[in-house]
Design a protein around this motif. Structure first.
Motif, PDB file in Angstrom:
ATOM      1  N   SER A  10       0.833  -1.206   0.000  1.00 51.48           N
ATOM      2  CA  SER A  10       0.000   0.000   0.000  1.00 51.48           C
ATOM      3  C   SER A  10       0.869   1.259   0.000  1.00 51.48           C
ATOM      4  O   SER A  10       0.569   2.236  -0.692  1.00 51.48           O
ATOM      5  CB  SER A  10      -0.923  -0.001   1.221  1.00 51.48           C
ATOM      6  N   GLY A  11       1.947   1.230   0.781  1.00 49.93           N
ATOM      7  CA  GLY A  11       2.849   2.374   0.808  1.00 49.93           C
ATOM      8  C   GLY A  11       3.564   2.577  -0.517  1.00 49.93           C
ATOM      9  O   GLY A  11       3.793   3.717  -0.941  1.00 49.93           O
ATOM     10  N   LEU A  12       3.913   1.482  -1.180  1.00 53.48           N
ATOM     11  CA  LEU A  12       4.571   1.590  -2.483  1.00 53.48           C
ATOM     12  C   LEU A  12       3.642   2.210  -3.515  1.00 53.48           C
ATOM     13  O   LEU A  12       4.063   3.062  -4.318  1.00 53.48           O
ATOM     14  CB  LEU A  12       5.020   0.192  -2.939  1.00 53.48           C
ATOM     15  N   ALA A  13       2.356   1.814  -3.499  1.00 57.98           N
ATOM     16  CA  ALA A  13       1.395   2.391  -4.439  1.00 57.98           C
ATOM     17  C   ALA A  13       1.187   3.876  -4.160  1.00 57.98           C
ATOM     18  O   ALA A  13       1.174   4.701  -5.089  1.00 57.98           O
ATOM     19  CB  ALA A  13       0.071   1.637  -4.350  1.00 57.98           C
ATOM     20  N   LEU A  14       1.034   4.235  -2.893  1.00 61.46           N
ATOM     21  CA  LEU A  14       0.873   5.639  -2.533  1.00 61.46           C
ATOM     22  C   LEU A  14       2.124   6.437  -2.884  1.00 61.46           C
ATOM     23  O   LEU A  14       2.045   7.556  -3.405  1.00 61.46           O
ATOM     24  CB  LEU A  14       0.565   5.756  -1.043  1.00 61.46           C
TER      25      LEU A  14
END
Length: 309
Positions: A10-14
């Motif tokens: 999720s952090g990588l996508a954000l």
């Protein structure tokens, strides 16, 4: 620890979304030493451009309409970005740096108000199309949303295209020369005005892709959505080393993972329950920026260079 894989994804996508926007900041700064604080509004107009294409194609499945929506958003963002360079920033290119900075803030407010006043029903949030269907289950504790797949595919492709363009093409090498020394580049026959316009255009195109990704993720867009996105992207650019396009993406990823990690883990620390959750994610993101700049003021990938007169 069982939440770590999901938190990282999720952090990588954000972070990829932040990085796409941050590239616009860092390219413009690297060439003309200008912080374009209106870049967040370039994201916003791109989102409304993409929404307009979707409204013109009623009944068309999102998968088929998405390329046209991206194209529409890119056209609007690039048009606004290049117009801003030509009519707002170019006349102030030789002025003290405070003048274009104030102009950028004024342009940001003006773009917000133009959309608020003239786009139909823009005084409230507008619904943006989203992917339907369940998330892809990759493991027991890891699932991938369809909108996350979009940004995780789009961001590397954009970075690859930009990297190849700047290193392999003649125009890309001219951009590097202009960033290094615009006066010498001009003496060598490079049209620096055209290079600067191109930097604004590329930043606008990347902003439009990020705008579509944000709309797909949230399901809504608004006339003031660019403010916080622009602020986060500027933070990512500074974090990675402003002026470095790879640093912008790295800074975005670090910032995105920091935000998602703060939501997941800080509230589980004894005595810090009130400092976790989504309401504090912005605080911890900027706290991370302060720490990094105290240790490495030039950013993660920035180089310590002399300030250009």
């Amino acid at each position: 620890m069982h939440q770590l894989p999901q938190t990282l994804v999720s952090g990588l996508a954000l972070g990829a979304l932040y990085g796409l926007i941050a590239i616009g900041y860092t390219m413009v700064y690297g060439i003309v030493q200008l912080i374009n604080f209106a870049h967040g509004e370039i994201v916003m107009v791109g989102a409304f451009g993409a929404l307009t294409i979707h409204l013109w194609l009623p009944g068309l499945p999102l998968g088929a309409a998405l390329p046209l929506m991206i194209l529409g958003g890119v056209l609007v963002s690039v048009a606004v970005a290049t117009a801003a360079e030509r009519f707002a920033y170019r006349p102030l290119r030789g002025a003290p740096r405070l003048a274009p900075l104030i102009t950028a803030i004024g342009l940001s407010i003006a773009l917000q108000q133009v959309v608020w006043a003239f786009y139909p029903n823009a005084k409230k949030n507008r619904d943006f199309p989203q992917f339907h269907g369940h998330a892809f289950q990759l493991a027991d504790n890891l699932h991938l949303q369809r909108d996350d797949i979009f940004v995780l595919v789009a961001a590397p492709l954009c970075m690859l295209a930009l990297g190849l363009f700047t290193t392999k093409s003649r125009t890309g090498r001219a951009m590097q020369a202009t960033a290094q020394d615009p006066d010498t580049a001009r003496l060598m026959g490079i049209n620096t005005d055209r290079i600067i316009v191109l930097a604004f255009a590329i930043g606008g195109a990347f902003a439009a892709v990020a705008a579509v990704a944000q709309g797909l993720h949230i399901g809504q867009i608004s006339f003031d959505m660019g403010f916080i996105l622009g602020l986060k992207a500027f933070t990512a650019a500074v974090l990675g080393g402003i002026g470095n396009i790879y640093g912008a993406m790295l800074g975005g990823v670090v910032l995105g993972i920091a935000e998602t990690s703060s939501i997941t883990y800080i509230q589980d620390i004894p005595g810090m329950q009130q400092l976790g959750g989504g309401g504090w994610k912005d605080v911890w993101a900027f706290a991370l920026l302060i720490v990094v700049l105290l240790v490495r003021p030039q950013g993660l990938l920035g180089e310590r260079v002399a300030d250009r007169a």
